[in-house]
Design an enzyme around this catalytic site. Structure first.
Site, PDB file in Angstrom:
ATOM      1  CB  VAL A  62      42.996  78.635  47.808  1.00  0.00           C
ATOM      2  CG1 VAL A  62      44.019  78.448  46.711  1.00  0.00           C
ATOM      3  CG2 VAL A  62      42.523  77.294  48.340  1.00  0.00           C
ATOM      4  CB  CYS A  63      46.248  83.260  48.291  1.00  0.00           C
ATOM      5  SG  CYS A  63      47.736  82.856  49.222  1.00  0.00           S
ATOM      6  NE  ARG A  64      52.471  84.043  42.268  1.00  0.00           N
ATOM      7  CZ  ARG A  64      53.690  84.003  42.813  1.00  0.00           C
ATOM      8  NH1 ARG A  64      53.844  84.255  44.097  1.00  0.00           N
ATOM      9  NH2 ARG A  64      54.748  83.716  42.086  1.00  0.00           N
ATOM     10  N   GLY A  66      50.117  81.096  49.640  1.00  0.00           N
ATOM     11  CA  GLY A  66      49.762  80.750  51.011  1.00  0.00           C
ATOM     12  C   GLY A  66      49.771  81.909  51.990  1.00  0.00           C
ATOM     13  CG  MET A  90      45.914  78.863  43.325  1.00  0.00           C
ATOM     14  SD  MET A  90      44.937  77.337  43.250  1.00  0.00           S
ATOM     15  CE  MET A  90      44.886  77.080  41.471  1.00  0.00           C
TER      16      MET A  90
END
Length: 99
Positions: A62-64, A66, A90
């Site tokens: 997971v990141c901000r 993708g 996110m």
């Protein structure tokens, strides 16, 4: 590369499935909130943190938005890990889910 949506991942969490979620965002981003139970390993630290990961386990990255998690997935796949990218990151988690 395997992908999962924020909604699909939330459904797995709500079913109390044992999940390994790795958040690869920077410290200040994670301070604003993360997925419950997610482990934080910055993308830049991932190569030096392979000893913290088990090749017999599956990981959701997971990141901000993708992009960084996709890069993390590509790197980990090359190292022999089983990973899935949460598309939309996110931003999708916050937009699609009400927690």
């Amino acid at each position: 590369m395997k992908e999962i949506t924020a909604v699909e991942l939330a459904e797995k969490i709500n079913k109390d499935e044992k999940l390994n979620i790795i958040d690869v965002r920077e410290d200040e981003e994670v301070e604003m909130g993360k997925i419950p139970g997610a482990r934080h390993i910055r993308l830049g630290d991932l190569a030096d943190s392979l000893d913290k990961l088990d090749k017999n386990e599956h990981y959701y990255m997971v990141c901000r938005s993708g992009g960084r998690s996709m890069m993390a997935c590509e790197f980990l796949i090359d190292q022999g890990y089983d990973v899935t990218n949460m598309v939309g990151g996110m931003l999708s988690w916050e937009d699609e889910l009400e927690f």
